[in-house]
Design an enzyme around this catalytic site. Sequence first.
Site, PDB file in Angstrom:
ATOM      1  N   LYS A  54      -6.242   9.843  -7.798  1.00 44.41           N
ATOM      2  CA  LYS A  54      -7.321   8.889  -8.083  1.00 44.41           C
ATOM      3  C   LYS A  54      -8.644   9.625  -8.304  1.00 44.41           C
ATOM      4  CE  LYS A  54      -4.882   5.234  -5.668  1.00 44.41           C
ATOM      5  NZ  LYS A  54      -4.600   4.508  -4.417  1.00 44.41           N
ATOM      6  N   GLN A  98      -7.278   4.064   1.464  1.00 35.14           N
ATOM      7  CA  GLN A  98      -5.858   4.274   1.169  1.00 35.14           C
ATOM      8  C   GLN A  98      -4.995   3.743   2.313  1.00 35.14           C
ATOM      9  OE1 GLN A  98      -4.656   5.624  -1.813  1.00 35.14           O
ATOM     10  NE2 GLN A  98      -2.677   4.965  -1.030  1.00 35.14           N
ATOM     11  N   ASP A 121     -10.000  -2.455  -5.203  1.00 36.22           N
ATOM     12  CA  ASP A 121      -8.560  -2.648  -5.027  1.00 36.22           C
ATOM     13  C   ASP A 121      -8.201  -4.133  -5.123  1.00 36.22           C
ATOM     14  OD1 ASP A 121      -6.812  -0.535  -4.849  1.00 36.22           O
ATOM     15  OD2 ASP A 121      -7.190  -0.148  -2.724  1.00 36.22           O
TER      16      ASP A 121
END
Length: 281
Positions: A54, A98, A121
């Site tokens: 990412k 994460q 997200d």
Amino acid sequence: MTAALIDGNLISKKLRGEIRERAAKIPSAKGKPPGLAVILVGGNPASQVYVSSKVKACGEVGFHSVLERYPASLSEADLLKQIDTLNNDPTINGILVQLPLPDHIDSKKVLEAIAPEKDVDGFHISNAGALMVGSPEFIPCTPYGCIKMLESIQYPLKGAQAVVVGASNIVGKPMAMLLLMAGATITVCNSKTRNLSRYTKDADIVVVATGRPKMVTGDMIKPGAVVIDVGINRLPDGKLCGDVDFESVKQVASHITPVPGGVGPMTITMLLMNTLEAAER
Ligand code: NDP
């Protein structure tokens, strides 16, 4: 029939080019490039690979990124404090924590602590709710990528029969909402579904996100269907495979996504897209 591949790397390359161009226009307007903060707690090997990809992708499209790594012993209170700092940092447009987090940290509490306007997200309850009522703000990256893959083959979603196998908050449920919004008729299956193939065999589109390696096989698919494989599983020999049995399904489907090189790169691309949109807003 041998199915055509829907190539996530190829679609990503095109989209990332567009993202880079749009991002380049932001500094002159606002004085800074889009910024993403990625938080990793603990040393889960798969998570380390994901966060590195990412951050690398951010560099490739000209974004500013910060990777904050913390030991697994980090307290929940300290993590919440750090999220608060990032919520108030004007150089950061998107915050990603994460998952999975260590057991002593309440993931739900952490995800709710991210400011909804930086929740790239799309996991915050207000963003999940916005999608549910058909007014999405940030769409979760994986199902967003799957929809882009269906768009890439110009699949007519209106009136299509779609089956989503897997009903998690981050993949299956938002996927179903997006397909519904696009006019498809949806069936969502979970681990309790009896006679799964009864549903999949009837579907024009099958999206599989279960975490069960190769569980959907060719005999479960209608000839000519489109199959999107979200799964990423590591086999004992070290190779990656999806939740779909690629070899048998490709004999029956009209289109199929490979693993690797399918939904995986699209997920990262849509994270970049959400971060860009956060910065543009
Ligand atoms: P979860 O474990 O959170 O959810 C799995 C879902 O699948 C649950 O709803 C579960 O049902 C359902 N399920 C499990 N077994 C079966 C079965 N035999 N038949 C039907 N449904 C079943 O997983 P995620 O959604 O987080 O991830 C799913 C897969 O996608 C994993 O392989 C993961 O690695 C991958 N993934 C890939 C991403 C990418 O970028 N390509 C991103 C995110 C995930 P129930 O609700 O009853 O438990």
